[in-house]
Design a protein around this motif. Structure first.
Motif, short mmCIF file in Angstrom:
data_model
loop_
_atom_site.label_atom_id
_atom_site.label_comp_id
_atom_site.label_asym_id
_atom_site.label_seq_id
_atom_site.Cartn_x
_atom_site.Cartn_y
_atom_site.Cartn_z
N ASP A 186 34.43 8.34 -65.79
CA ASP A 186 34.88 9.47 -64.97
C ASP A 186 34.70 10.77 -65.72
O ASP A 186 34.21 11.76 -65.19
CB ASP A 186 36.37 9.31 -64.62
CG ASP A 186 36.57 8.31 -63.51
OD1 ASP A 186 35.70 8.27 -62.61
OD2 ASP A 186 37.57 7.58 -63.54
N ARG A 207 36.23 15.18 -71.55
CA ARG A 207 36.60 15.96 -70.37
C ARG A 207 36.57 17.45 -70.66
O ARG A 207 36.06 18.24 -69.86
CB ARG A 207 37.99 15.51 -69.90
CG ARG A 207 38.33 15.98 -68.53
CD ARG A 207 39.50 15.20 -67.97
NE ARG A 207 39.14 13.83 -67.68
CZ ARG A 207 39.97 12.80 -67.83
NH1 ARG A 207 41.19 13.01 -68.29
NH2 ARG A 207 39.58 11.58 -67.53
N HIS A 213 29.03 8.30 -62.76
CA HIS A 213 29.01 7.35 -61.66
C HIS A 213 27.73 7.39 -60.85
O HIS A 213 27.28 6.40 -60.33
CB HIS A 213 30.20 7.58 -60.74
CG HIS A 213 31.44 6.99 -61.32
ND1 HIS A 213 31.56 5.66 -61.54
CD2 HIS A 213 32.58 7.56 -61.76
CE1 HIS A 213 32.73 5.42 -62.07
NE2 HIS A 213 33.36 6.55 -62.23
N HIS A 214 27.22 8.58 -60.72
CA HIS A 214 26.09 8.70 -59.80
C HIS A 214 24.78 8.70 -60.57
O HIS A 214 24.46 9.63 -61.29
CB HIS A 214 26.23 9.95 -58.94
CG HIS A 214 27.45 9.86 -58.07
ND1 HIS A 214 27.46 9.13 -56.91
CD2 HIS A 214 28.70 10.32 -58.23
CE1 HIS A 214 28.66 9.18 -56.37
NE2 HIS A 214 29.43 9.90 -57.15
N GLU A 261 36.91 2.67 -69.37
CA GLU A 261 36.66 2.98 -67.96
C GLU A 261 36.79 4.47 -67.66
O GLU A 261 35.99 5.03 -66.93
CB GLU A 261 37.64 2.19 -67.10
CG GLU A 261 37.06 1.80 -65.77
CD GLU A 261 37.98 0.83 -65.03
OE1 GLU A 261 38.01 0.87 -63.82
OE2 GLU A 261 38.66 0.03 -65.70
N GLU A 262 37.82 5.11 -68.25
CA GLU A 262 38.06 6.53 -67.96
C GLU A 262 36.91 7.41 -68.41
O GLU A 262 36.68 8.49 -67.87
CB GLU A 262 39.35 7.01 -68.64
CG GLU A 262 40.62 6.47 -68.03
CD GLU A 262 40.95 5.09 -68.54
OE1 GLU A 262 40.18 4.56 -69.38
OE2 GLU A 262 41.96 4.52 -68.09
N ARG A 312 31.91 2.88 -53.45
CA ARG A 312 33.08 3.07 -54.31
C ARG A 312 33.90 4.27 -53.84
O ARG A 312 35.12 4.21 -53.80
CB ARG A 312 32.58 3.30 -55.73
CG ARG A 312 33.65 3.55 -56.75
CD ARG A 312 32.99 3.67 -58.11
NE ARG A 312 33.98 3.76 -59.16
CZ ARG A 312 34.58 4.88 -59.53
NH1 ARG A 312 34.28 6.01 -58.94
NH2 ARG A 312 35.46 4.88 -60.51
N LEU A 340 25.35 -22.47 -38.97
CA LEU A 340 24.07 -23.02 -39.43
C LEU A 340 24.06 -24.55 -39.29
O LEU A 340 23.10 -25.13 -38.80
CB LEU A 340 23.82 -22.63 -40.89
CG LEU A 340 22.53 -23.21 -41.47
CD1 LEU A 340 21.32 -22.55 -40.84
CD2 LEU A 340 22.48 -23.06 -42.98
N TYR A 378 16.57 -19.27 -41.65
CA TYR A 378 15.91 -18.53 -42.74
C TYR A 378 16.92 -17.80 -43.63
O TYR A 378 16.58 -17.36 -44.71
CB TYR A 378 14.94 -17.49 -42.17
CG TYR A 378 13.70 -18.04 -41.51
CD1 TYR A 378 13.50 -19.42 -41.42
CD2 TYR A 378 12.74 -17.21 -40.98
CE1 TYR A 378 12.37 -19.93 -40.80
CE2 TYR A 378 11.61 -17.70 -40.37
CZ TYR A 378 11.43 -19.06 -40.28
OH TYR A 378 10.31 -19.55 -39.68
N PHE A 379 18.14 -17.65 -43.12
CA PHE A 379 19.06 -16.72 -43.80
C PHE A 379 19.39 -17.13 -45.23
O PHE A 379 19.51 -16.29 -46.11
CB PHE A 379 20.36 -16.57 -43.00
CG PHE A 379 20.24 -15.55 -41.94
CD1 PHE A 379 20.03 -14.22 -42.26
CD2 PHE A 379 20.32 -15.91 -40.61
CE1 PHE A 379 19.92 -13.27 -41.28
CE2 PHE A 379 20.19 -14.96 -39.61
CZ PHE A 379 19.98 -13.64 -39.95
N VAL A 380 19.53 -18.45 -45.46
CA VAL A 380 19.96 -18.89 -46.78
C VAL A 380 18.96 -18.42 -47.84
O VAL A 380 19.31 -17.78 -48.83
CB VAL A 380 20.13 -20.42 -46.82
CG1 VAL A 380 20.52 -20.87 -48.21
CG2 VAL A 380 21.18 -20.84 -45.81
N GLU A 417 46.77 8.85 -66.39
CA GLU A 417 46.63 8.84 -67.85
C GLU A 417 47.95 9.15 -68.52
O GLU A 417 48.73 9.91 -68.02
CB GLU A 417 45.59 9.88 -68.30
CG GLU A 417 44.20 9.33 -68.15
CD GLU A 417 43.30 10.36 -67.50
OE1 GLU A 417 43.46 11.54 -67.81
OE2 GLU A 417 42.49 9.97 -66.66
N TYR A 435 29.04 -18.20 -40.85
CA TYR A 435 27.62 -18.55 -40.82
C TYR A 435 27.42 -20.02 -41.21
O TYR A 435 26.59 -20.71 -40.62
CB TYR A 435 26.81 -17.62 -41.73
CG TYR A 435 25.37 -18.04 -41.82
CD1 TYR A 435 24.53 -17.90 -40.71
CD2 TYR A 435 24.86 -18.61 -42.97
CE1 TYR A 435 23.22 -18.31 -40.77
CE2 TYR A 435 23.55 -19.02 -43.04
CZ TYR A 435 22.73 -18.88 -41.94
OH TYR A 435 21.44 -19.29 -41.99
#
Lengths: 189, 402
Positions: free
Chosen positions: A58, A35, A63-64, A54-55, B318, B274, A109-111, B402, B270
């Motif tokens: 960040d 950080r 993330h992007h 996980e931290e 998210r 179905l 068809y969806f399945v 934290e 559904y």
């Protein structure tokens, strides 16, 4: 990855290193350091840990990335292919009347459309992940760091790469040392 | 930023005045709705319409009270920070069950106006109804309703009582007691909601049945109550004590649960569609024919788009799940669509494919939800907003910090 050449030795001292790596003893110290480095303005940095933290995601602003977009496109492609597959089979190639239902019985068809969406999205996730990470990668300079094997055991590493515009060997080393790093060393290319 | 266990979890003065204001507003809306409903019954003499609107609105309110009970029991089984922060609101919602039982009384009175099996002449003329008579009759119907309410109210009493003991004496004995009954309680909930949906909705028509029906009502209650709890927590977050408790991570977790249930709802709906569409059998298909043609067809399409596709696409994000205000807006929208779904399920039983919306379909939910909310806020005020000696309290407070 430059080829080893005759000039390699001559320029060894001034050759740009891959970066500077700092070793930490706890995940918390690493997250704090990551950080701090982001705040300082460093952008070309990566962390190496024995288990997911996980931290850290960040702290490194990871993330992007482009993976979600790839997965979305993969899923849409799969869904479209699954739908068209059924359309061509039941409407064009084998137009069989089943119990008076329309040939183009889209509710049914969806399945398969759904399954194909998931299949393609899943495959795109795996392949996209490998592609975006640049894998398979037979050589990576970070393995030149002395104690790097510990990154898969009980140590936590933060590497600032020399490509970073703010990277200056002296200053960056001092900065990393100020972050409670156990050891800071240079990573050769 | 480390959360302190020394936070005072009692309802703060600021929040108390907020709750008071919300309660008054809910009560005003509720009383106006109820007066309008009473006028519909007594002044305009529309008993059929009264009970038809009342039934689906009651089912929605039932989800608000019984759904949180299910979440309460589930979180004792799974653990997790999300469960600790919804414990007190869920307990308060479960404590409203005596009011819900009172609100159920009009349906008992309205049985002849709603259910074909209540008329001996109709039963005698219909072979299917004659076969169903040992199960679908006044006495057994009331007995089953009594069992459901007794079970729910017992579970509500049990979990609220031991929760109080936990606050006073610590978790040593109380938490084990609650964990012990959580598993059997969830099983009772799933069975009771399944039979309830058959009794109160499916028996509106003698011929049509679906094995998905109970599951649809279970997921409906789960989704309704989760959306309600999210909207409530966002409102509570503005004031102490919850302003010192809730983090983005809590909302992220609860948002994921709402997202999952949105998908489960679509999956169950559904699946039912179905199988019946493919089978195309004369005793099954009319249920969907009346609900997908004419005006109902637009509602059905609206459910696909706005009960599933829109919340699904939004909740994928998210960032949205971590943004309390946006998440609240989605939750309120989901609550609205839950009402549309119940309206769409129930009303065509009486009018077939002809679209029918009465002013009482607006007065009934306003009245019932308003009264229920006012009572809920009274219950919520009574106890600290977080369990004081929950074993995972520390972990829940540090979730996302934290």
């Amino acid at each position: 990855m430059s080829e080893p050449s005759a000039s390699g030795h001559a320029t060894a001292e001034s050759a740009p290193a891959y970066g500077l790596i700092a070793e930490f003893q706890t995940p918390n110290a690493l997250v704090k350091a990551a950080r701090a480095a982001r705040e300082k303005g460093y952008r070309k940095l990566d962390a190496y840990t024995p288990f997911p933290i996980e931290e850290l995601t960040d702290a490194l602003h990871l993330h992007h990335n482009r993976l979600p977009l790839l997965v979305l496109l993969g899923g849409l492609t799969g869904g479209a292919l699954g739908y068209l597959l059924q359309y061509f089979v039941t409407v064009i190639y084998y137009p069989i009347n089943v119990g008076g239902r329309p040939l183009h019985s889209w509710p049914e068809y969806f399945v398969i459309t759904f399954e194909c969406t998931i299949l393609f999205a899943g495959l795109t996730t795996v392949l996209g992940l490998l592609g975006l990470c640049g894998l398979p990668m037979p050589y990576h300079p970070v393995f030149n760091a002395k104690r790097f094997a510990l990154a898969s055991r009980d140590r936590f590493f933060l590497c600032i790469e020399s490509e970073d515009p703010l990277f200056e060997r002296q200053k960056t080393a001092q900065f990393l040392e100020s972050l409670d790093a156990k050891e800071v060393s240079e990573v050769a290319h | 930023m480390t959360a302190q266990t020394s936070v005072d979890f009692r309802v703060s003065d600021g929040l108390r005045s907020d709750l008071g204001r919300w309660r008054t507003r809910a009560l005003i809306v509720g009383v106006i709705g109820m007066l309008a409903m009473a006028a519909g019954l007594l002044v305009f003499h529309q008993p059929f319409q009264f009970y038809q609107s009342y039934l689906w609105a009651f089912l929605f309110v039932l989800g608000l009270a019984v759904g949180p009970l299910a979440w309460l029991m589930l979180q004792y089984l799974t653990g997790g920070a999300w469960g600790v922060v919804i414990r007190r609101p869920a307990e308060a919602a479960a404590r409203t069950l005596p009011l819900v039982l009172v609100l159920f009384l009009p349906i008992i009175i309205g049985i002849p106006n709603l259910y074909p099996w209540a008329h001996p002449a109709v039963v005698a003329a219909d072979r299917v109804l004659t076969h169903q008579a040992p199960y679908l009759n006044y006495r057994f119907f009331l007995l089953r309703a009594l069992v459901y309410f007794f079970g729910w109210m017992f579970l509500s009493y049990y979990f609220n009582r031991w929760s109080l003991v936990e606050d006073r004496d610590g978790p040593a004995k109380a938490h084990g007691k609650m964990s012990f009954l959580a598993g059997p309680g969830v099983i009772f909930w799933s069975l009771s909601v399944t039979f309830m949906s058959i009794d109160w909705v499916l028996s509106l028509h003698s011929q049509w049945f679906s094995t998905m029906f109970g599951l649809l009502f279970m997921v409906g209650q789960g989704l309704t109550s989760m959306a309600f709890l999210i909207a409530l927590l966002v409102a509570l977050q503005a004031r102490a004590p919850m302003s010192q408790v809730l983090t983005k991570r809590h909302f992220h977790d609860l948002g994921k649960l709402m997202f999952a249930l949105t998908m489960v709802w679509a999956y169950f709906s559904y699946s039912q569609f179905l199988i019946i569409w493919t089978g195309n059998l004369p005793e099954e298909i009319p249920w969907y024919l009346s609900r997908t043609n004419g005006g109902w067809g637009y509602i059905a399409m609206g459910l696909v788009l706005f009960h599933f596709a829109l919340p699904f696409s939004l909740l994928l994000s998210r960032d949205l799940k971590r943004n309390a205000k946006l998440l609240r807006n989605v939750a309120i929208f989901v609550l609205f669509m839950r009402m549309v779904d119940l309206f769409w399920q129930v009303t065509p039983y009486f009018y077939g494919s002809a679209f029918h919306l009465s002013w009482m379909d607006i007065a009934a939910p306003a009245g019932l939800i308003g009264i229920w909310l006012a009572y809920f806020f009274i219950q919520l005020e009574k106890r600290p907003l977080m369990p004081l000696h929950e074993p995972n309290l520390e972990e829940a407070l540090n979730h996302g910090r934290e």
